[in-house]
Design a protein around this motif. Structure first.
Motif, PDB file in Angstrom:
ATOM      1  N   THR A  48      47.196  25.733 162.564  1.00 23.40           N
ATOM      2  CA  THR A  48      47.364  26.238 161.163  1.00 23.40           C
ATOM      3  C   THR A  48      47.233  25.515 160.106  1.00 23.40           C
ATOM      4  N   ALA A  49      47.201  25.736 158.895  1.00 27.24           N
ATOM      5  CA  ALA A  49      47.086  24.899 157.538  1.00 27.24           C
ATOM      6  C   ALA A  49      48.295  23.928 157.735  1.00 27.24           C
ATOM      7  N   GLU A  50      49.414  24.496 157.767  1.00 25.56           N
ATOM      8  CA  GLU A  50      50.618  23.716 157.850  1.00 25.56           C
ATOM      9  C   GLU A  50      50.639  22.682 158.827  1.00 25.56           C
ATOM     10  N   GLN A  51      50.187  23.196 160.306  1.00 30.32           N
ATOM     11  CA  GLN A  51      50.258  22.147 161.448  1.00 30.32           C
ATOM     12  C   GLN A  51      49.151  21.011 161.110  1.00 30.32           C
ATOM     13  N   CYS A  52      48.039  21.399 160.542  1.00 30.57           N
ATOM     14  CA  CYS A  52      47.002  20.497 160.063  1.00 30.57           C
ATOM     15  C   CYS A  52      47.493  19.220 158.862  1.00 30.57           C
ATOM     16  N   ASN A  53      48.106  19.776 158.013  1.00 21.82           N
ATOM     17  CA  ASN A  53      48.779  19.299 156.915  1.00 21.82           C
ATOM     18  C   ASN A  53      49.578  18.317 157.208  1.00 21.82           C
ATOM     19  N   SER A  54      50.471  18.646 158.093  1.00 24.65           N
ATOM     20  CA  SER A  54      51.776  17.774 158.758  1.00 24.65           C
ATOM     21  C   SER A  54      51.258  16.737 159.629  1.00 24.65           C
ATOM     22  N   ARG A  55      49.733  16.606 159.868  1.00 29.16           N
ATOM     23  CA  ARG A  55      49.371  15.756 160.489  1.00 29.16           C
ATOM     24  C   ARG A  55      48.736  14.668 159.569  1.00 29.16           C
ATOM     25  N   GLY A  56      48.575  14.915 158.265  1.00 30.06           N
ATOM     26  CA  GLY A  56      48.062  14.265 157.320  1.00 30.06           C
ATOM     27  C   GLY A  56      46.458  14.376 157.123  1.00 30.06           C
ATOM     28  N   CYS A  57      46.133  15.706 157.397  1.00 33.22           N
ATOM     29  CA  CYS A  57      44.692  16.148 157.371  1.00 33.22           C
ATOM     30  C   CYS A  57      44.515  17.368 156.419  1.00 33.22           C
ATOM     31  N   CYS A  58      43.258  17.398 156.024  1.00 35.78           N
ATOM     32  CA  CYS A  58      42.881  18.267 155.182  1.00 35.78           C
ATOM     33  C   CYS A  58      42.710  19.787 156.053  1.00 35.78           C
ATOM     34  N   PHE A  59      42.899  21.054 155.426  1.00 34.00           N
ATOM     35  CA  PHE A  59      42.395  22.193 155.968  1.00 34.00           C
ATOM     36  C   PHE A  59      41.511  23.164 155.100  1.00 34.00           C
ATOM     37  N   ASP A  60      40.479  23.508 155.641  1.00 33.69           N
ATOM     38  CA  ASP A  60      39.414  24.415 154.756  1.00 33.69           C
ATOM     39  C   ASP A  60      38.965  25.298 155.590  1.00 33.69           C
ATOM     40  N   SER A  61      39.244  26.448 155.747  1.00 35.79           N
ATOM     41  CA  SER A  61      38.594  27.417 156.807  1.00 35.79           C
ATOM     42  C   SER A  61      37.484  28.334 156.173  1.00 35.79           C
ATOM     43  N   SER A  62      37.109  27.768 155.132  1.00 40.36           N
ATOM     44  CA  SER A  62      35.921  28.687 154.367  1.00 40.36           C
ATOM     45  C   SER A  62      34.550  28.610 154.900  1.00 40.36           C
ATOM     46  N   ILE A  63      34.427  27.398 155.686  1.00 37.39           N
ATOM     47  CA  ILE A  63      32.941  27.358 155.924  1.00 37.39           C
ATOM     48  C   ILE A  63      33.029  27.396 157.935  1.00 37.39           C
ATOM     49  N   PRO A  64      32.303  28.279 158.345  1.00 40.83           N
ATOM     50  CA  PRO A  64      32.382  28.586 159.635  1.00 40.83           C
ATOM     51  C   PRO A  64      31.364  27.535 160.271  1.00 40.83           C
ATOM     52  N   GLY A  65      32.087  27.202 161.725  1.00 34.77           N
ATOM     53  CA  GLY A  65      31.093  26.275 162.434  1.00 34.77           C
ATOM     54  C   GLY A  65      31.387  24.698 162.140  1.00 34.77           C
TER      55      GLY A  65
END
Length: 80
Positions: A48-65
């Motif tokens: 999830t975006a929250e889990q990703c952010n808690s790892r210090g990473c960016c989250f963007d699900s707008s581009i498939p693949g």
């Protein structure tokens, strides 16, 4: 009990708004402006975006693949 209701409502609303405030928690939008082809995976399937952010990473699900959870750009240091 009635005195607790406004406090509880405030806490619930704060949690809702803080979790939906953006996809770059703790990171600037510039740090997450990584071209799709250059994204380095930082997550795992169904992260999830929250889990990703808690790892210090960016989250963007707008581009498939491409990775949706990816490492941010390094902060550039001033060389003056």
């Amino acid at each position: 009990m009635e005195a607790r209701l406004p406090w509880l409502l405030t806490v619930v609303l704060a949690l809702v708004f803080s979790s939906s405030s953006g996809e770059y928690v703790g990171l600037s939008e510039n740090q997450c402006a990584v071209p799709a082809k250059d994204r380095v995976d930082c997550g795992y399937p169904q992260v999830t975006a929250e889990q990703c952010n808690s790892r210090g990473c960016c989250f963007d699900s707008s581009i498939p693949g491409v990775p949706w959870c990816f490492k941010p750009l390094e902060k550039s240091e001033c060389t003056f």
